[in-house]
Write a protein that holds these residues in place. Structure first.
Motif, PDB file in Angstrom:
ATOM      1  N   UNK B  35       0.837  -1.209   0.000  1.00 15.69           N
ATOM      2  CA  UNK B  35       0.000   0.000   0.000  1.00 15.69           C
ATOM      3  C   UNK B  35       0.869   1.256   0.000  1.00 15.69           C
ATOM      4  N   UNK B  36       1.873   1.268   0.858  1.00 19.21           N
ATOM      5  CA  UNK B  36       2.732   2.462   0.985  1.00 19.21           C
ATOM      6  C   UNK B  36       3.505   2.708  -0.316  1.00 19.21           C
ATOM      7  N   UNK B  37       4.126   1.663  -0.835  1.00 18.46           N
ATOM      8  CA  UNK B  37       4.957   1.848  -2.038  1.00 18.46           C
ATOM      9  C   UNK B  37       4.093   2.228  -3.240  1.00 18.46           C
ATOM     10  N   UNK B  38       2.928   1.606  -3.374  1.00 18.24           N
ATOM     11  CA  UNK B  38       2.047   1.944  -4.499  1.00 18.24           C
ATOM     12  C   UNK B  38       1.573   3.396  -4.392  1.00 18.24           C
ATOM     13  N   UNK B  39       1.266   3.819  -3.166  1.00 16.43           N
ATOM     14  CA  UNK B  39       0.828   5.213  -2.971  1.00 16.43           C
ATOM     15  C   UNK B  39       1.932   6.178  -3.363  1.00 16.43           C
ATOM     16  N   UNK B  40       3.152   5.879  -2.924  1.00 20.21           N
ATOM     17  CA  UNK B  40       4.267   6.786  -3.216  1.00 20.21           C
ATOM     18  C   UNK B  40       4.532   6.833  -4.710  1.00 20.21           C
ATOM     19  N   UNK B  41       4.550   5.668  -5.333  1.00 15.86           N
ATOM     20  CA  UNK B  41       4.925   5.621  -6.741  1.00 15.86           C
ATOM     21  C   UNK B  41       3.777   6.009  -7.675  1.00 15.86           C
ATOM     22  N   UNK B  42       2.569   6.042  -7.158  1.00 15.18           N
ATOM     23  CA  UNK B  42       1.429   6.373  -7.997  1.00 15.18           C
ATOM     24  C   UNK B  42       1.558   7.777  -8.574  1.00 15.18           C
ATOM     25  N   UNK B  43       2.119   8.678  -7.823  1.00 17.11           N
ATOM     26  CA  UNK B  43       2.225  10.062  -8.293  1.00 17.11           C
ATOM     27  C   UNK B  43       3.126  10.163  -9.520  1.00 17.11           C
ATOM     28  N   UNK B 215      -9.248  -2.285 -26.192  1.00 18.85           N
ATOM     29  CA  UNK B 215      -8.953  -1.118 -25.351  1.00 18.85           C
ATOM     30  C   UNK B 215      -7.461  -1.064 -25.093  1.00 18.85           C
ATOM     31  N   UNK B 216      -6.911   0.127 -25.031  1.00 21.66           N
ATOM     32  CA  UNK B 216      -5.495   0.274 -24.678  1.00 21.66           C
ATOM     33  C   UNK B 216      -5.287  -0.144 -23.226  1.00 21.66           C
ATOM     34  N   UNK B 217      -4.231  -0.936 -23.035  1.00 16.93           N
ATOM     35  CA  UNK B 217      -3.900  -1.343 -21.660  1.00 16.93           C
ATOM     36  C   UNK B 217      -2.787  -0.439 -21.166  1.00 16.93           C
ATOM     37  N   UNK B 218      -3.164   0.554 -20.416  1.00 19.88           N
ATOM     38  CA  UNK B 218      -2.150   1.492 -19.914  1.00 19.88           C
ATOM     39  C   UNK B 218      -1.735   1.048 -18.514  1.00 19.88           C
ATOM     40  N   UNK B 219      -0.438   0.715 -18.351  1.00 18.07           N
ATOM     41  CA  UNK B 219      -0.016   0.216 -17.032  1.00 18.07           C
ATOM     42  C   UNK B 219      -0.149   1.279 -15.966  1.00 18.07           C
ATOM     43  N   UNK B 220      -0.571   0.860 -14.792  1.00 19.76           N
ATOM     44  CA  UNK B 220      -0.668   1.803 -13.671  1.00 19.76           C
ATOM     45  C   UNK B 220       0.269   1.355 -12.552  1.00 19.76           C
ATOM     46  N   UNK B 221       0.342   2.171 -11.520  1.00 18.95           N
ATOM     47  CA  UNK B 221       1.321   1.906 -10.453  1.00 18.95           C
ATOM     48  C   UNK B 221       1.002   0.608  -9.721  1.00 18.95           C
ATOM     49  N   UNK B 222      -0.282   0.269  -9.632  1.00 19.79           N
ATOM     50  CA  UNK B 222      -0.646  -0.987  -8.941  1.00 19.79           C
ATOM     51  C   UNK B 222      -0.119  -2.183  -9.722  1.00 19.79           C
ATOM     52  N   UNK B 223      -0.243  -2.124 -11.029  1.00 19.57           N
ATOM     53  CA  UNK B 223       0.205  -3.245 -11.849  1.00 19.57           C
ATOM     54  C   UNK B 223       1.719  -3.426 -11.825  1.00 19.57           C
ATOM     55  N   UNK B 224       2.426  -2.335 -11.590  1.00 24.06           N
ATOM     56  CA  UNK B 224       3.884  -2.450 -11.470  1.00 24.06           C
ATOM     57  C   UNK B 224       4.291  -2.880 -10.066  1.00 24.06           C
ATOM     58  N   UNK B 225       3.644  -2.301  -9.071  1.00 22.91           N
ATOM     59  CA  UNK B 225       4.120  -2.497  -7.703  1.00 22.91           C
ATOM     60  C   UNK B 225       3.583  -3.737  -7.018  1.00 22.91           C
ATOM     61  N   UNK B 226       2.331  -4.074  -7.273  1.00 19.72           N
ATOM     62  CA  UNK B 226       1.759  -5.222  -6.547  1.00 19.72           C
ATOM     63  C   UNK B 226       2.534  -6.513  -6.845  1.00 19.72           C
ATOM     64  N   UNK B 227       2.825  -6.828  -8.108  1.00 20.73           N
ATOM     65  CA  UNK B 227       3.619  -8.045  -8.335  1.00 20.73           C
ATOM     66  C   UNK B 227       4.990  -7.987  -7.674  1.00 20.73           C
ATOM     67  N   UNK B 228       5.652  -6.814  -7.793  1.00 15.47           N
ATOM     68  CA  UNK B 228       7.021  -6.697  -7.266  1.00 15.47           C
ATOM     69  C   UNK B 228       7.055  -6.907  -5.758  1.00 15.47           C
ATOM     70  N   UNK B 229       6.164  -6.237  -5.054  1.00 15.70           N
ATOM     71  CA  UNK B 229       6.214  -6.308  -3.594  1.00 15.70           C
ATOM     72  C   UNK B 229       5.560  -7.580  -3.051  1.00 15.70           C
ATOM     73  N   UNK B 230       4.689  -8.178  -3.854  1.00 18.84           N
ATOM     74  CA  UNK B 230       4.168  -9.504  -3.475  1.00 18.84           C
ATOM     75  C   UNK B 230       5.317 -10.501  -3.452  1.00 18.84           C
ATOM     76  N   UNK B 231       6.169 -10.385  -4.459  1.00 20.68           N
ATOM     77  CA  UNK B 231       7.341 -11.271  -4.505  1.00 20.68           C
ATOM     78  C   UNK B 231       8.248 -11.027  -3.312  1.00 20.68           C
ATOM     79  N   UNK B 232       8.395  -9.787  -2.958  1.00 23.66           N
ATOM     80  CA  UNK B 232       9.231  -9.460  -1.799  1.00 23.66           C
ATOM     81  C   UNK B 232       8.680 -10.156  -0.555  1.00 23.66           C
ATOM     82  N   UNK B 233       7.355 -10.107  -0.408  1.00 26.22           N
ATOM     83  CA  UNK B 233       6.713 -10.757   0.743  1.00 26.22           C
ATOM     84  C   UNK B 233       6.914 -12.273   0.688  1.00 26.22           C
TER      85      UNK B 233
END
Lengths: 250, 425
Positions: B35-43, B215-233
């Motif tokens: 949650x924290x990392x996605x919030x920070x990187x979302x901007x 439809x265009x699939x535009x990547x968002x911060x959740x799609x980048x961060x959730x997989x990465x930090x899930x792996x970290x967990x």
């Protein structure tokens, strides 16, 4: 008398150690005996028991338990023995019942039979009201009793006990010894280490005194006392043979 | 055998779920982290007026070039240009001091006579070319025109990537202004009408993104961060697992296990099965948070289809196996919790860094890029991105799954052999 455990020249030297913890130990433990393995700190008692239980491998030598060879049938031996370690080998956050279910399952005891045995043993040793309480809430004596039950659930032919009554109150010690005597009468060979000479003198049918990795002497408690000059009890025999010096082992 | 395995799993689950601290480490902390990392990187994925960077602006030129640079910087919506401090016009010395103290990220100083010098230089160059072609309408007398320097000051704590980005943007802007000046001068010299517009680029850039269901699939911060930090967990599981094994060794239960007729393989199979369940539960917990809670926090949703969730679950299992094998090896080698816990935690951070969780692999040095190729976290992350961002199917993630499974086999085998050899000594 038939031999239950036949130890053939077992030696053990730990890596990075300058001396041998066990040096060509030869020992025969009779069937259905209560065999006391006594010795000062660092004598090699726990090392020998660990080798017989399959926890450690000897540097050389072999042994047989009830005809099964440590070299050819090590897994067969593990089915025939039970172990009651010196530490409380229990999971503190599991209940007594849960601990025993798990340890019993490791010995292929069928589920229904296991549940009945656990209830029976816990009742016999005065723990029926505590079977669903976590072990971490138990007193030392209660833990020792659960520790003992975990070693006998599968009706082993040989039971190894490493100081089974250390740190327990008089009542718990009496209960444990009494129960072990009952087990022995039913046919279980007991190999037992202890520092409590009075207990060993009362409990054991045969004794071996080990020091610096070697067996000093072997015989019944009566024989050892008779054969040691000026000795009136096992403690005096022990001190006469091993000396009064402190044994600090690193 | 199944009864033993089942009892082992039950035992491990009970031990885990009765350890509140362990549960918080395994479930609550990863959720907070995502949650924290996605919030920070979302901007960084959005153009938000609130995130404009204040830049100290010292304009000694005060002419068309500096006005155009100023206009373009302000129109980019990324900067607020500050030309006065405490109601006094900024000087270069003051701007430099403020930036180096860390009060501002950067300062831009445009030199005196920038526009004038550029115009002279361009005119000279154009005159020179026309003169060579015999088309010059004025007399050509080259004069020495010293180069002009736009000075940029950055806070020493500013990251190199940010600095390079700013420098490249300003460089592009100035290059465009220079070429505009050249075109205009040519036009003047050759008597053009002055109606041609040279502001529009002939070559443009367009990002083509993957499409799904037209439809265009535009990547968002959740799609980048959730997989990465899930792996970290998931990989962090090696810490509690190694502690579990070390505790078992030190509390005597290990002796009982060793003296039993049950093989080590069954004992460890119980641990592997249990912790694999935990990995999956962690994955689903984070997924639920990302799908259900993120929208309430104004964070983008993951938008995963059922197929993608299934594919990700399968990949999670293989990533979990790799992580578990590391945990078991660490637990067997370490003698105390003080050894296993810090080492395990640091190792996971290293794996994450090398694996591309923080910085993309392509942005790393050559040596680190080679190292990342042997990082199981990198394999798993690539697999996740294949599914989430590249619309990959099962076939696309098979190579990563095979690598992760092989990693598990190699490390578990090594761990069991090491354990056996240790007890033979």
């Amino acid at each position: 008398m038939a031999v239950m455990i036949n130890i053939k020249n077992i030696s053990k030297q730990y890596k990075d150690s300058d001396y041998q913890s066990l040096e060509s130990v030869v020992l025969q433990i009779p069937q259905q005996s209560v065999f006391g393995l006594l010795g000062p700190n660092g004598a090699g008692k726990t090392t020998l028991i660990s080798i017989l239980c399959g926890i450690l491998k000897p540097t050389s030598g072999s042994f047989e338990i009830d005809g099964s060879s440590s070299v050819q049938n090590p897994s067969e031996i593990k089915n025939k023995i039970g172990v009651v370690p010196q530490e409380y080998a229990l999971y503190p956050t599991l209940t007594a019942f849960e601990n025993l279910m798990y340890f019993g399952s490791l010995y292929n005891v069928p589920k229904k039979e296991l549940k009945l045995k656990i209830t029976d043993y816990l009742t016999h040793l005065g723990l029926s009201n505590f079977m669903h309480k976590k072990v971490q809430t138990f007193s030392g004596g209660m833990k020792r009793r659960v520790n003992l039950i975990a070693g006998i659930l599968h009706n082993p032919k040989v039971l190894f006990l490493d100081e089974p009554t250390v740190g327990v109150d008089v009542q718990s010690r009496a209960t444990i010894i009494s129960y072990l005597k009952e087990l022995n009468k039913k046919g279980t060979t007991i190999v037992y280490t202890s520092h409590l000479m009075a207990e060993a003198e009362d409990f054991c049918t045969d004794i071996a005194i080990i020091d610096q990795g070697k067996i000093f002497i072997q015989g019944t408690p009566k024989e050892l006392i008779q054969n040691t000059p000026n000795a009136c009890n096992l403690e005096e025999v022990f001190i006469a043979l091993t000396g009064k010096n402190l044994r600090d082992v690193v | 055998m199944w009864f033993k395995l089942w009892q082992s799993i039950i035992k491990e689950l009970k031990l885990l779920f009765r350890d509140i601290g362990g549960l918080i480490t395994l479930f609550v902390m990863p959720i907070i982290l995502v949650v924290v990392v996605t919030s920070i990187q979302d901007s960084t994925y959005q153009s938000i007026s609130a995130s404009k960077i204040p830049v100290l602006w010292v304009d000694h030129d005060q002419d068309s070039i500096s006005f155009r640079v100023q206009e373009e910087l302000e129109q980019s919506q990324s900067f607020i240009l500050i030309s006065k401090l405490d109601s006094k016009p900024l000087t270069e010395e003051v701007a430099k001091k403020e930036v180096f103290k860390g009060n501002y990220q950067m300062a831009i100083v445009l030199p005196k006579d920038l526009t004038g010098s550029l115009n002279i230089k361009v005119r000279q160059n154009v005159d020179g070319i026309l003169d060579e072609m015999g088309m010059s309408t004025t007399s050509y007398e080259p004069v020495e025109v010293p180069g002009k320097e736009i000075r940029m000051y950055f806070d020493p704590a500013t990251q190199t990537a940010f600095k390079n980005g700013i420098k490249n943007n300003i460089d592009k802007m100035v290059a465009r202004l220079e070429s505009d000046a050249v075109y205009k001068t040519f036009e003047e010299q050759l008597g053009g009408s002055g109606t041609q517009s040279f502001n529009n680029s002939f070559i443009s850039f367009k990002e083509i993104v993957p499409r799904e269901k037209n439809k265009d699939v535009l990547p968002n911060s959740a799609q980048h961060n959730v997989p990465a930090w899930t792996l970290f967990a998931i990989f962090f599981i090696m810490v509690p697992l190694s502690i579990n094994i070390v505790k078992e060794k030190n509390q005597g239960t290990y002796l009982r296990l060793l003296s039993s007729p049950t093989s080590n393989s069954i004992l460890y199979a119980g641990k592997i099965s249990t912790y694999l369940i935990i990995c999956l539960l962690q994955f689903y917990a984070i997924l639920i948070i990302a799908e259900v809670v993120f929208p309430y926090m104004k964070l983008p949703q993951l938008n995963l289809s059922a197929t993608k969730i299934v594919l990700m679950s399968v990949l999670t299992l293989t990533a979990g196996l790799a992580a578990i094998s590391l945990g078991i090896l660490l637990g067997i080698i370490a003698k105390t919790q003080e050894q296993s816990a810090p080492f395990g935690a640091t190792f996971v951070v290293i794996l994450a860094a090398v694996g591309g969780v923080w910085i993309p692999v392509f942005a790393m040095s050559e040596t680190m890029q080679v190292l990342s190729k042997i990082s199981p976290m990198n394999w798993a992350l690539n697999g996740y991105y294949d599914i989430v961002l590249r619309n990959g199917s099962l076939i696309d993630i098979i190579p990563e799954m095979l690598l992760l499974t092989l990693f598990f086999v190699v490390f578990i085998t090594f761990a069991l052999i090491y354990d056996k050899k240790k007890r033979s000594i």
